[in-house]
Design an enzyme around this catalytic site. Structure first.
Site, PDB file in Angstrom:
ATOM      1  CB  CYS A 208     -59.581   3.321 -16.644  1.00 43.07           C
ATOM      2  SG  CYS A 208     -60.081   2.008 -17.769  1.00 43.07           S
TER       3      CYS A 208
ATOM      4  CB  CYS B 105     -61.696  -4.367 -16.948  1.00 41.40           C
ATOM      5  SG  CYS B 105     -59.931  -4.205 -17.316  1.00 41.40           S
TER       6      CYS B 105
END
EC number: 2.8.1.13
Length: 376
Positions: A210, A111
């Protein structure tokens, strides 16, 4: 990307605000430093849940609202940018594909590399911003010649430089980590947020992947990849049990094996190898996990690539310790030898090299050489 922004003038800063306390305080500190700050929340889920579950997950509608409220209190403009498609392609699909191939990925590094300091940073620069600010605990040191180095945070207990080891020198030139150079405890960060009137002061941290809000990685992968019964075997190939998908295991795993037959020595068994082709998981004693060397691919350097062999310390997981290594870049492949054997090293993981507190760079582990195999 453009050259390193001039640090003697106020910068136009885009503060990535997750809705948590760290990114909110980082944005506020950037304002205190005199910069022209704009807050942005990244919508990374196509179907965000309305509420978090305790400290699990992020990027929910609730998080977006928390980020907006924090920006209002700080007094900065705020926007929500939809990067869900890019996140799904570059992070989620990569995560699934890596597990399907028998490797162990780190989606946080992915990410940072593909979203926060690629897609987000590219868009920020195109809009005239000079830097992207995040709440990571890491430190940037500017050398006399103007080049920048990534270092561990002043508070080593909170250091997050490992997950930033994928950043190159051009990305570092436009990065800002206001929390990294102060040795403050998390309690002090929360107290600062409370003094500033930020409602996120007592919000729990997110500790999980997440996009897997319930923390059930195996269940998430099963929904994506389906189930397929396979064998759990020992090092001699003897069948000890079955599983519903080799992707549900990681090298070094001890719990959740569900093997009915105890080992002859009565000691725990660990996952030694995962074969996606045969859908087989091999288990054995902890000593069989000892790794003395590895090769890693796709190196990324926080500056100039090192020339020739060198001695460094290496970190192999986000919350792991350091170990001394010798490493050399041969072509596009990083070859690493450990001074002392280490355990739990899996293909797909990132290895991050350090010179003292300075991050030298990172690479993705491709193969390992175990002590037991070498001595056989």
């Amino acid at each position: 990307m453009t050259d390193t922004p001039q640090r003697t003038r106020p910068l136009r800063v885009l503060a990535a605000m997750s809705g948590g306390v760290d990114s909110a305080v980082a944005a506020a500190r950037a304002v205190d430093a005199g910069h022209d700050v704009t807050g942005v929340h990244l919508a990374l889920s196509a179907n965000p849940q309305s509420f978090r579950t305790g400290a699990r997950g992020c990027c929910t509608i609730e998080d977006s609202r928390d980020a907006r409220r924090a920006a209002d209190v700080i007094g900065i403009p705020f926007y929500v940018w939809d990067l869900a498609d890019r996140f799904r392609e570059d992070v989620v699909e990569n995560f699934v594909a890596e597990y399907e191939a028998g490797r162990t990925p780190n989606p946080c590094l992915r990410c940072n590399e593909k979203i926060k300091f690629a897609a987000l940073l590219d868009k920020a620069l195109a809009l005239g911003f000079d830097a992207v600010c995040t709440g990571h605990y890491a430190k940037i040191v500017t050398r006399p010649d103007g080049t920048r180095e990534l270092h561990r945070a002043s508070d080593l207990a909170k250091d997050q430089s490992y997950v930033l080891g994928v950043l190159d020198d051009q990305q570092l030139a436009h990065a800002m980590f206001p929390l990294g150079d102060t040795a403050t405890t998390k309690e002090e960060i929360r107290a600062e947020a409370e003094r500033r009137g930020l409602a996120v002061a007592k919000k729990p941290d997110s500790h999980d992947i997440c996009f897997i809000a319930d923390g059930d990685t195996r269940g998430f992968l099963a929904r994506r990849l389906g189930t397929a019964e396979g064998d759990i075997v020992d090092e001699a190939g003897n069948k000890l049990g079955t599983h519903q998908g080799a992707y549900g295991f990681t090298i070094g795993q001890r719990k959740g094996l569900r093997i009915g037959t105890p080992a002859p020595d009565g000691k725990p068994r660990y996952v030694l190898d995962i074969s996606p082709v045969t859908n087989t998981v091999t288990v054995g004693p902890a000593s069989a996990l000892d790794v003395e060397a590895l090769t890693a691919i796709r190196p990324r350097w926080c500056g100039t690539a090192p020339a020739g062999p060198g001695t460094y310390t290496a970190q192999l997981r986000a919350h792991g310790g350091e170990t001394e290594v010798t490493a050399e870049l041969v072509g596009d492949e990083l070859r690493v030898t450990f001074t002392e054997p280490v355990r739990g090293v899996a293909p797909g993981q990132a290895i991050v090299l350090y010179d003292g507190t300075r991050v030298v760079g990172s690479a993705t582990i491709a193969t390992t050489r175990r002590v037991a195999a070498a001595s056989a």
